[in-house]
Write an enzyme that holds these catalytic residues in place. Structure first.
Site, PDB file in Angstrom:
ATOM      1  CG  ASN A   9      59.701  93.224  28.143  1.00  0.00           C
ATOM      2  OD1 ASN A   9      58.791  93.293  28.965  1.00  0.00           O
ATOM      3  ND2 ASN A   9      59.819  94.075  27.146  1.00  0.00           N
ATOM      4  CG  ASP A  11      57.010  95.595  29.394  1.00  0.00           C
ATOM      5  OD1 ASP A  11      57.688  96.035  30.323  1.00  0.00           O
ATOM      6  OD2 ASP A  11      57.173  95.944  28.206  1.00  0.00           O
ATOM      7  CG  HIS A  12      53.919  90.251  28.634  1.00  0.00           C
ATOM      8  ND1 HIS A  12      52.929  90.740  27.811  1.00  0.00           N
ATOM      9  CD2 HIS A  12      55.056  90.247  27.903  1.00  0.00           C
ATOM     10  CE1 HIS A  12      53.450  90.995  26.623  1.00  0.00           C
ATOM     11  NE2 HIS A  12      54.734  90.712  26.659  1.00  0.00           N
ATOM     12  NE  ARG A  20      39.773  90.654  38.781  1.00  0.00           N
ATOM     13  CZ  ARG A  20      39.473  89.407  39.123  1.00  0.00           C
ATOM     14  NH1 ARG A  20      39.780  88.431  38.323  1.00  0.00           N
ATOM     15  NH2 ARG A  20      38.874  89.136  40.239  1.00  0.00           N
ATOM     16  NE  ARG A  47      52.539 100.641  24.421  1.00  0.00           N
ATOM     17  CZ  ARG A  47      52.894 100.145  23.238  1.00  0.00           C
ATOM     18  NH1 ARG A  47      53.677  99.090  23.167  1.00  0.00           N
ATOM     19  NH2 ARG A  47      52.441 100.676  22.131  1.00  0.00           N
ATOM     20  CG  HIS A  52      52.948  97.048  29.663  1.00  0.00           C
ATOM     21  ND1 HIS A  52      54.012  97.877  29.644  1.00  0.00           N
ATOM     22  CD2 HIS A  52      52.753  96.629  28.382  1.00  0.00           C
ATOM     23  CE1 HIS A  52      54.473  97.958  28.408  1.00  0.00           C
ATOM     24  NE2 HIS A  52      53.721  97.232  27.612  1.00  0.00           N
ATOM     25  CD  GLU A  72      61.616  97.275  25.172  1.00  0.00           C
ATOM     26  OE1 GLU A  72      60.402  97.439  24.950  1.00  0.00           O
ATOM     27  OE2 GLU A  72      62.165  96.193  25.066  1.00  0.00           O
ATOM     28  CB  THR A 102      53.504  93.941  20.999  1.00  0.00           C
ATOM     29  OG1 THR A 102      54.871  93.976  21.392  1.00  0.00           O
ATOM     30  CG2 THR A 102      53.390  93.164  19.688  1.00  0.00           C
ATOM     31  CD  GLU A 153      65.967  94.904  21.433  1.00  0.00           C
ATOM     32  OE1 GLU A 153      66.143  95.782  22.300  1.00  0.00           O
ATOM     33  OE2 GLU A 153      65.065  94.056  21.482  1.00  0.00           O
ATOM     34  CG  HIS A 192      59.128  91.969  18.819  1.00  0.00           C
ATOM     35  ND1 HIS A 192      58.049  91.322  18.274  1.00  0.00           N
ATOM     36  CD2 HIS A 192      58.617  92.975  19.563  1.00  0.00           C
ATOM     37  CE1 HIS A 192      56.946  91.926  18.645  1.00  0.00           C
ATOM     38  NE2 HIS A 192      57.265  92.934  19.453  1.00  0.00           N
ATOM     39  N   GLY A 193      59.477  88.442  19.717  1.00  0.00           N
ATOM     40  CA  GLY A 193      58.890  87.196  19.219  1.00  0.00           C
ATOM     41  C   GLY A 193      59.769  85.970  19.419  1.00  0.00           C
ATOM     42  N   GLY A 215      60.520  88.598  26.262  1.00  0.00           N
ATOM     43  CA  GLY A 215      59.436  88.820  27.210  1.00  0.00           C
ATOM     44  C   GLY A 215      58.314  87.816  27.113  1.00  0.00           C
ATOM     45  CG  HIS A 216      54.101  87.163  24.618  1.00  0.00           C
ATOM     46  ND1 HIS A 216      53.754  86.070  23.872  1.00  0.00           N
ATOM     47  CD2 HIS A 216      52.960  87.599  25.198  1.00  0.00           C
ATOM     48  CE1 HIS A 216      52.450  85.862  23.979  1.00  0.00           C
ATOM     49  NE2 HIS A 216      51.955  86.780  24.780  1.00  0.00           N
TER      50      HIS A 216
HETATM   51  N1  PXP Z   1      62.700  94.256  22.377  1.00  0.00           N
HETATM   52  C1  PXP Z   1      61.895  95.323  22.180  1.00  0.00           C
HETATM   53  C2  PXP Z   1      62.512  96.594  21.742  1.00  0.00           C
HETATM   54  C3  PXP Z   1      60.516  95.235  22.428  1.00  0.00           C
HETATM   55  O1  PXP Z   1      59.733  96.320  22.220  1.00  0.00           O
HETATM   56  C4  PXP Z   1      59.976  94.027  22.892  1.00  0.00           C
HETATM   57  C5  PXP Z   1      58.513  93.926  23.194  1.00  0.00           C
HETATM   58  O2  PXP Z   1      58.194  94.756  24.244  1.00  0.00           O
HETATM   59  C6  PXP Z   1      60.850  92.941  23.108  1.00  0.00           C
HETATM   60  C7  PXP Z   1      62.198  93.081  22.811  1.00  0.00           C
HETATM   61  C8  PXP Z   1      60.366  91.637  23.632  1.00  0.00           C
HETATM   62  O3  PXP Z   1      59.526  91.020  22.703  1.00  0.00           O
HETATM   63  P1  PXP Z   1      58.727  89.725  23.134  1.00  0.00           P
HETATM   64  O4  PXP Z   1      57.816  90.120  24.242  1.00  0.00           O
HETATM   65  O5  PXP Z   1      58.011  89.339  21.889  1.00  0.00           O
HETATM   66  O6  PXP Z   1      59.748  88.704  23.575  1.00  0.00           O
END
Ligand code: PXP
Length: 243
Positions: A9, A11-12, A20, A47, A52, A72, A102, A153, A192-193, A215-216
């Site tokens: 992911n 997005d970040h 900026r 979103r 982002h 997503e 998030t 998921e 996620h996480g 992602g993060h």
């Molecule tokens: N899966 C879904 C459906 C999400 O919404 C997210 C966060 O955007 C992720 C995975 C990735 O999560 P993380 O950024 O915590 O790895």
């Protein structure tokens, strides 16, 4: 060895760019590097507030991603229309609240079945595979299958945030939900996480898992070790869990 797809992911990277109002860093460049390092797919969340990823990113992503593009999005008419125009390989429907930092939990597929059904049908008729991001609960999995989704998921946020003592319980919940998904013939993803530390036990606990969305933590590692090395570290952690 089991093959588990790693979808990154990005997005970040867009969050940093938007902070900026600059052109850089470009999430498209990040996606290219992730693919070169062996990522099996790219995930982006468009979103409603475009905080982002923006429409331009999604269009360029569709033109340049050669692996798999997972979009997503909230289950709204606006988003369904965009998805049918852009045609990502997969759409993952997620809950969305404007004020959240998030995605905070899974989609309540059971409670929202009526509004989700026509949107899942429209996306599927457009040739897009539909995944539902849900909490690891049997009823949510079963209803996902009934509604015509081919993928789920599982939300791993509670596992990622659990203390050492409670992590085993959360893994158990995920394993039970994963089993139900497998029984219904659903493609099983999770996310996620997840970090390069907690992903191993998750992979080892879910025998039917075929995909991770991360992602993060991966982007955070990339700040220090570079994008390609960060992807490789996650790849290696996932493979260790699968072995
Ligand atoms: N899966 C879904 C459906 C999400 O919404 C997210 C966060 O955007 C992720 C995975 C990735 O999560 P993380 O950024 O915590 O790895």
């Amino acid at each position: 060895m089991r093959q588990i797809s790693l979808h990154v992911n990005v997005d970040h990277v867009a969050t940093l760019r938007n902070a900026r109002g600059s052109r850089y860093p470009d999430p498209i460049h990040a996606a290219v590097l992730c693919e070169l390092a062996g990522a099996d797919g790219i995930t982006v969340h468009l979103r409603e507030d475009r905080r982002h990823i923006r429409d331009r990113d999604l269009e360029l992503m569709r033109a340049s991603v050669g692996t798999l593009l997972n979009l997503e999005m909230a289950a709204t008419d606006e988003m369904v229309e965009i998805a049918l125009r852009i045609r990502p390989d997969v759409v993952t429907l997620v809950p969305e609240k404007r004020e959240e930092r998030t995605t905070e939990g899974g989609l309540d597929v059971v409670g929202q079945a009526e509004t989700l059904a026509p949107r899942i049908a429209a996306l599927s008729a457009g040739g897009i595979e539909v995944s539902l991001f849900i909490d690891p609960e049997a009823a949510q999995v079963e209803t996902s299958a009934t509604l015509g989704a081919t993928r789920v998921e599982l939300h791993t946020g509670d596992y990622a945030n659990a203390s050492r003592l409670l992590a085993a319980e959360e893994l158990d919940r995920l394993a039970r939900a994963g089993h139900v998904a497998h029984q219904h013939g659903l493609h099983l993803a999770a996310g996620h996480g997840l970090t390069s530390r907690n992903v191993r036990a998750l992979v080892a606990t879910l025998p039917d898992l075929v995909e991770l969305n991360i992602g993060h933590a991966l982007m955070s590692d990339a700040l220090f070790v570079g994008m390609e090395q960060a992807v490789r570290r996650f790849r290696s952690a996932i493979d260790q869990g699968a072995a």
